[in-house]
Scaffold this motif. Structure first.
Motif, short mmCIF file in Angstrom:
data_model
loop_
_atom_site.label_atom_id
_atom_site.label_comp_id
_atom_site.label_asym_id
_atom_site.label_seq_id
_atom_site.Cartn_x
_atom_site.Cartn_y
_atom_site.Cartn_z
N ALA A 158 24.43 -20.04 67.26
CA ALA A 158 23.79 -19.67 66.00
C ALA A 158 22.28 -19.76 66.17
CB ALA A 158 24.26 -20.59 64.87
N ARG A 159 21.60 -18.67 65.85
CA ARG A 159 20.13 -18.62 65.90
C ARG A 159 19.60 -19.06 67.27
NH1 ARG A 159 18.05 -18.33 60.44
NH2 ARG A 159 19.84 -18.36 59.00
N GLY A 160 20.30 -18.64 68.33
CA GLY A 160 19.86 -18.94 69.68
C GLY A 160 20.18 -20.35 70.15
N ARG A 161 20.92 -21.11 69.35
CA ARG A 161 21.29 -22.48 69.73
C ARG A 161 22.79 -22.61 69.84
NH1 ARG A 161 17.08 -23.01 65.95
NH2 ARG A 161 15.29 -24.23 66.68
N GLU A 162 23.23 -23.61 70.62
CA GLU A 162 24.65 -23.94 70.70
C GLU A 162 24.91 -25.14 69.79
OE1 GLU A 162 26.63 -22.82 74.83
OE2 GLU A 162 24.99 -24.24 75.11
N ILE A 163 25.77 -24.93 68.81
CA ILE A 163 26.07 -25.97 67.83
C ILE A 163 27.48 -26.49 68.07
CG2 ILE A 163 26.23 -26.55 65.38
CD1 ILE A 163 23.40 -25.82 66.30
N ALA A 188 36.84 -28.13 57.90
CA ALA A 188 37.90 -27.13 58.00
C ALA A 188 37.44 -25.71 57.72
CB ALA A 188 39.03 -27.49 57.03
N ASP A 189 36.45 -25.54 56.86
CA ASP A 189 36.19 -24.21 56.30
C ASP A 189 34.85 -23.63 56.73
OD1 ASP A 189 38.63 -24.18 54.67
OD2 ASP A 189 37.64 -25.78 53.55
N ASN A 190 34.85 -22.33 57.05
CA ASN A 190 33.65 -21.55 57.38
C ASN A 190 32.78 -22.27 58.41
OD1 ASN A 190 31.66 -19.63 57.47
ND2 ASN A 190 30.99 -19.89 55.36
N LEU A 191 33.35 -22.49 59.59
CA LEU A 191 32.61 -23.21 60.64
C LEU A 191 31.41 -22.41 61.12
CD1 LEU A 191 35.52 -24.75 62.76
CD2 LEU A 191 34.30 -25.69 60.80
N GLU A 192 31.53 -21.09 61.14
CA GLU A 192 30.39 -20.28 61.57
C GLU A 192 29.22 -20.44 60.60
OE1 GLU A 192 31.35 -16.24 62.30
OE2 GLU A 192 32.73 -16.68 63.96
N GLY A 193 29.53 -20.43 59.30
CA GLY A 193 28.47 -20.64 58.31
C GLY A 193 27.85 -22.01 58.41
N LEU A 194 28.68 -23.03 58.69
CA LEU A 194 28.16 -24.39 58.84
C LEU A 194 27.28 -24.51 60.08
CD1 LEU A 194 28.16 -27.28 57.77
CD2 LEU A 194 30.29 -27.69 59.02
N ALA A 195 27.70 -23.86 61.17
CA ALA A 195 26.89 -23.86 62.40
C ALA A 195 25.54 -23.19 62.14
CB ALA A 195 27.64 -23.16 63.53
N ASP A 196 25.55 -22.09 61.41
CA ASP A 196 24.31 -21.37 61.11
C ASP A 196 23.37 -22.23 60.26
OD1 ASP A 196 22.86 -18.69 61.18
OD2 ASP A 196 22.92 -19.09 59.02
N LEU A 197 23.92 -22.92 59.26
CA LEU A 197 23.09 -23.80 58.43
C LEU A 197 22.53 -24.96 59.24
CD1 LEU A 197 25.16 -24.04 55.11
CD2 LEU A 197 22.93 -22.95 55.42
N THR A 198 23.31 -25.46 60.19
CA THR A 198 22.83 -26.56 61.05
C THR A 198 21.68 -26.09 61.93
OG1 THR A 198 25.06 -27.51 61.09
CG2 THR A 198 23.52 -28.27 62.77
N ALA A 199 21.85 -24.90 62.52
CA ALA A 199 20.78 -24.35 63.37
C ALA A 199 19.53 -24.07 62.55
CB ALA A 199 21.27 -23.08 64.06
N LYS A 200 19.71 -23.66 61.31
CA LYS A 200 18.57 -23.30 60.46
C LYS A 200 17.85 -24.53 59.91
CE LYS A 200 17.57 -20.96 56.06
NZ LYS A 200 18.18 -20.23 54.92
N SER A 201 18.61 -25.51 59.43
CA SER A 201 18.00 -26.62 58.68
C SER A 201 18.01 -27.95 59.43
CB SER A 201 18.73 -26.81 57.34
OG SER A 201 18.69 -25.62 56.59
N GLY A 202 18.76 -28.06 60.52
CA GLY A 202 18.80 -29.30 61.29
C GLY A 202 19.96 -30.19 60.89
N SER A 203 20.52 -30.87 61.88
CA SER A 203 21.70 -31.70 61.64
C SER A 203 21.38 -32.91 60.76
CB SER A 203 22.29 -32.17 62.97
OG SER A 203 21.33 -32.90 63.72
N ALA A 204 20.15 -33.41 60.82
CA ALA A 204 19.78 -34.58 60.01
C ALA A 204 19.90 -34.25 58.52
CB ALA A 204 18.38 -35.04 60.35
N ASN A 205 19.44 -33.06 58.12
CA ASN A 205 19.54 -32.66 56.72
C ASN A 205 20.99 -32.49 56.29
OD1 ASN A 205 16.78 -32.55 55.86
ND2 ASN A 205 16.52 -30.71 57.10
N ILE A 206 21.81 -31.91 57.18
CA ILE A 206 23.25 -31.77 56.89
C ILE A 206 23.87 -33.15 56.68
CG2 ILE A 206 25.48 -31.07 57.83
CD1 ILE A 206 24.01 -28.62 57.20
N ARG A 207 23.56 -34.07 57.59
CA ARG A 207 24.12 -35.43 57.49
C ARG A 207 23.70 -36.10 56.19
NH1 ARG A 207 21.52 -38.63 61.70
NH2 ARG A 207 19.86 -38.64 60.14
N ASN A 208 22.42 -35.95 55.79
CA ASN A 208 21.94 -36.58 54.57
C ASN A 208 22.67 -36.05 53.34
OD1 ASN A 208 20.12 -38.06 56.06
ND2 ASN A 208 18.39 -36.70 55.67
N VAL A 209 22.84 -34.73 53.29
CA VAL A 209 23.55 -34.13 52.15
C VAL A 209 24.98 -34.64 52.09
CG1 VAL A 209 24.47 -31.97 51.21
CG2 VAL A 209 22.12 -32.06 52.03
#
Length: 426
Positions: free
Chosen positions: A168-173, A181-202
């Protein structure tokens, strides 16, 4: 990493790799087999050993040669009494306390010094992807293990389906379909875009406040008193709209409705198909009491956990004028019925079925701890342990017949396709 997590991850590891030869992970898999068997025999009576062998392999891929070691672990933990001798076991009698955490006890039993380096790296990987997806290079840097060990563990994990790697976005997630379980591609894209730390905080803030109304979160930029940054708000909104969170909703009078957000659904290994509807009922229960707590028309629910515990114990919730709107989802999902009392007052009455009692237990746990628990149990396997040897042999035979039928169909389809291609060449 807590001992409880070590046992949970060993359960996941065996679930994913039970059919594979993984000598570097033998001890972790033994713990996983013990955890798997323990959660399925709790509350059962005496189990014939031949039944135990057949059912353990059929449902959980616990080999008969490995079962003796699993029995030894459960015996050491005083989870079972063994009838017979070490050389010839006749049966076992489960004696696992109902209110004791199986994972916690097995985690305490595991001695860290007994883990080899590969097992330590595997646990570290699972601990990272349990909370959030992670950039592959960052995952490697965080763990700091030898590259060959990392490759071995990631290859095992990908083979068994414990993790996937999405570009996603040139990165391997790296993320886990066991925990998301759901929409792993979308989750990978959000991680590449916003960073795993922000995902974890939410996700961490959601976990502490399961079932919060989405509109309140967005309007107030906080959830349960925990503030959310603009990036976190955007992430939460995107995860809800893209089906990563799949929030249930409640319709109000006048055509309005509200969505209630929960942490992402776990994958099928942790939330099997038979339990998915029960979990949906649990989320509906939490949503209904959150509506009364945070968006009441007149009467506020002050103590949601206490209300659900009372509902479970008494079998009803006292009548009020908001019940007819607030609890309609529970009627639709066959959790309860609404009894008209007088005027606009209705009383909610529980439909006393096993699946509804389980849904209430899960809902109470979601509100009290934020955890999704006890949804990995295979009820069909549990039933097999309580039957005789003839019953489980018939289950195994039926399964083998289905496999043979599928193979035959596949061969016939291949033959027909070959004939079609030959005719096209003429």
């Amino acid at each position: 990493m807590s001992n409880n997590k070590i046992a949970e991850f060993s359960f996941d590891l065996h679930s994913a790799l039970g059919e594979y030869e993984t000598p570097e992970l033998d001890y972790l898999k033994q713990l996983g087999m013990a955890a798997t068997l323990a959660v399925h025999i709790r509350g059962l009576g005496e189990i014939n050993y031949e039944v135990l062998k057949l059912a353990s392999y059929h449902y959980f891929k616990i080999p008969s040669l490995g079962l003796d070691k699993v029995i030894e672990i459960l015996d050491d933990l005083e989870f079972i009494d063994v009838i017979g001798s070490k050389r010839k076991i006749k049966s076992i009698i489960p004696k696992i306390p109902h209110f004791q955490s199986i994972y916690s006890v097995i985690g305490d039993y595991a001695v860290n010094e007994d883990f080899n380096e590969t097992e330590e790296v595997m646990l570290a990987i699972l601990n990272q992807v349990y909370e959030k997806p992670e950039n592959k290079q960052k995952l490697i840097n965080n763990i700091g293990a030898d590259s060959q060990l990392m490759d071995t563990c990631l290859n095992y994990s990908k083979t068994g389906g414990l993790v996937r790697v999405h570009k996603a976005r040139g990165r391997e997630i790296v993320l886990s379909p066991y925990y998301f379980a759901d929409n792993l591609e979308g989750l990978a894209d959000l991680t590449a875009k916003s960073g795993s730390a922000n995902i974890r905080n939410v996700l961490s803030k959601l976990k502490s406040n399961q079932g919060w109304p989405l509109s309140l979160v967005m309007n107030r930029s906080e959830i349960g008193g925990q503030s959310l940054s603009n990036v976190e708000l955007s992430l939460l909104e995107n995860m809800a709209s893209e089906g990563i969170l799949k929030p249930p909703s409640i319709k109000f009078g006048g055509g309005g409705s509200e969505q209630f957000v929960f942490t992402p659904n776990p994958g099928s290994a942790r939330l099997n198909a038979a339990n998915r509807e029960i979990y949906e009922r649990a989320m509906a229960l939490v949503s209904c009491v959150r509506k009364g707590q945070l968006m009441p028309a007149q009467y506020r629910v002050k103590y949601p956990v206490a209300l659900l515990r009372s509902f479970k114990n008494k079998g009803f919730i006292n009548s009020n004028s908001e019940a007819n709107v607030q609890y309609q989802n529970l009627v639709f999902m066959k959790v309860a019925t609404l009894e008209h009392v007088i005027g606009d007052r209705y009383r909610l009455k529980l439909i006393n079925a096993d699946e509804n009692i389980r849904a209430l237990d899960i809902a109470i746990n979601l509100l009290a701890t934020g955890q999704v628990a006890n949804l990995e149990v295979n009820d069909e396997a549990k039933l097999s342990f309580s039957k005789d040897e003839t019953y489980i042999q018939s289950i195994v035979s039926a399964s083998e017949m289905r496999k043979r039928k599928q193979v035959k169909i596949t061969e016939e389809a291949k033959y027909e396709m070959d004939q079609l291609l030959l005719n096209l060449d003429v």
